[in-house]
Design a protein around this motif. Sequence first.
Motif, PDB file in Angstrom:
ATOM      1  N   ALA A 163       0.834  -1.209   0.000  1.00  0.00           N
ATOM      2  CA  ALA A 163       0.000   0.000   0.000  1.00  0.00           C
ATOM      3  C   ALA A 163       0.863   1.251   0.000  1.00  0.00           C
ATOM      4  O   ALA A 163       0.572   2.218  -0.713  1.00  0.00           O
ATOM      5  N   ALA A 164       1.933   1.238   0.779  1.00  0.00           N
ATOM      6  CA  ALA A 164       2.839   2.395   0.801  1.00  0.00           C
ATOM      7  C   ALA A 164       3.558   2.553  -0.535  1.00  0.00           C
ATOM      8  O   ALA A 164       3.722   3.673  -1.029  1.00  0.00           O
ATOM      9  N   LEU A 165       3.982   1.448  -1.117  1.00  0.00           N
ATOM     10  CA  LEU A 165       4.639   1.513  -2.429  1.00  0.00           C
ATOM     11  C   LEU A 165       3.686   2.015  -3.499  1.00  0.00           C
ATOM     12  O   LEU A 165       4.061   2.834  -4.343  1.00  0.00           O
ATOM     13  N   GLY A 193       4.159   5.548  -5.170  1.00  0.00           N
ATOM     14  CA  GLY A 193       4.370   5.448  -6.616  1.00  0.00           C
ATOM     15  C   GLY A 193       3.384   6.303  -7.391  1.00  0.00           C
ATOM     16  O   GLY A 193       3.755   6.926  -8.397  1.00  0.00           O
ATOM     17  N   LEU A 194       2.141   6.343  -6.923  1.00  0.00           N
ATOM     18  CA  LEU A 194       1.154   7.205  -7.582  1.00  0.00           C
ATOM     19  C   LEU A 194       1.499   8.688  -7.407  1.00  0.00           C
ATOM     20  O   LEU A 194       1.339   9.481  -8.347  1.00  0.00           O
ATOM     21  N   ILE A 195       1.966   9.065  -6.236  1.00  0.00           N
ATOM     22  CA  ILE A 195       2.381  10.460  -6.014  1.00  0.00           C
ATOM     23  C   ILE A 195       3.558  10.808  -6.911  1.00  0.00           C
ATOM     24  O   ILE A 195       3.583  11.868  -7.545  1.00  0.00           O
ATOM     25  N   ILE A 196       4.530   9.919  -7.000  1.00  0.00           N
ATOM     26  CA  ILE A 196       5.709  10.171  -7.820  1.00  0.00           C
ATOM     27  C   ILE A 196       5.335  10.270  -9.289  1.00  0.00           C
ATOM     28  O   ILE A 196       5.765  11.192  -9.995  1.00  0.00           O
ATOM     29  N   CYS A 228       4.706  13.282 -14.116  1.00  0.00           N
ATOM     30  CA  CYS A 228       4.073  13.307 -15.443  1.00  0.00           C
ATOM     31  C   CYS A 228       3.132  14.485 -15.651  1.00  0.00           C
ATOM     32  O   CYS A 228       2.945  14.921 -16.785  1.00  0.00           O
ATOM     33  N   GLY A 229       2.522  14.983 -14.607  1.00  0.00           N
ATOM     34  CA  GLY A 229       1.575  16.095 -14.748  1.00  0.00           C
ATOM     35  C   GLY A 229       2.295  17.413 -14.919  1.00  0.00           C
ATOM     36  O   GLY A 229       3.004  17.864 -14.027  1.00  0.00           O
ATOM     37  N   HIS A 230       2.119  18.031 -16.066  1.00  0.00           N
ATOM     38  CA  HIS A 230       2.820  19.287 -16.329  1.00  0.00           C
ATOM     39  C   HIS A 230       2.265  20.435 -15.495  1.00  0.00           C
ATOM     40  O   HIS A 230       2.978  21.405 -15.239  1.00  0.00           O
ATOM     41  N   LEU A 231       1.026  20.341 -15.056  1.00  0.00           N
ATOM     42  CA  LEU A 231       0.469  21.382 -14.199  1.00  0.00           C
ATOM     43  C   LEU A 231       0.961  21.257 -12.762  1.00  0.00           C
ATOM     44  O   LEU A 231       0.785  22.161 -11.957  1.00  0.00           O
ATOM     45  N   LEU A 234       9.476  14.005  -0.890  1.00  0.00           N
ATOM     46  CA  LEU A 234       8.992  13.390   0.346  1.00  0.00           C
ATOM     47  C   LEU A 234       8.543  11.952   0.102  1.00  0.00           C
ATOM     48  O   LEU A 234       8.795  11.069   0.918  1.00  0.00           O
ATOM     49  N   ALA A 235       7.896  11.717  -1.028  1.00  0.00           N
ATOM     50  CA  ALA A 235       7.483  10.351  -1.362  1.00  0.00           C
ATOM     51  C   ALA A 235       8.694   9.454  -1.594  1.00  0.00           C
ATOM     52  O   ALA A 235       8.693   8.280  -1.209  1.00  0.00           O
ATOM     53  N   LEU A 236       9.733   9.992  -2.222  1.00  0.00           N
ATOM     54  CA  LEU A 236      10.948   9.205  -2.447  1.00  0.00           C
ATOM     55  C   LEU A 236      11.636   8.857  -1.129  1.00  0.00           C
ATOM     56  O   LEU A 236      12.094   7.720  -0.943  1.00  0.00           O
TER      57      LEU A 236
END
Length: 146
Positions: A35-37, A41-44, A49-52, A64-66
């Motif tokens: 779950a943490a991974l 991973g979704l945050i990273i 990928c999101g340019h905004l 922080l996620a890393l």
Amino acid sequence: MSNSSSISHFLLLASADMRQLQLLHFCLFLGISLAALLGNGLIISAAACGHLLHTPMFFFLLNLALTDLGSICTTVPKAMHNSLWDSRTISYTGCAAQLFFYMFFMSAEYVLLTIMCYDRYVSICKPLHYGTLLGSRACAHMAAAA
């Protein structure tokens, strides 16, 4: 003849003596770590990928996620290994390495949280100077310092 001794392994206290509880312990840690991974991973991936989302706040959130992934990957795999293979020892160097990396990642998380607080302070109290105080170069320097 000198009286000396050296420590090569530490004995860990068993969390449970029954094999079913050890397997439950393994499955619990596996679920929490997956779950943490997945969450980190979704945050990273969203921040990369999101340019905004290429703002200082999301840059620090990505860092922080890393660091959270790093702190999870230092202790949980050994705990899962111990519960799955019923081993109750850890080497002295393995324990020292786990302690060093865990403290390294935890202190980096605290510094990143402090930097994120500074980011919010600048955005609220000095919004006209936000771009000059927290440019991409300043953010990279602060993240590297963390």
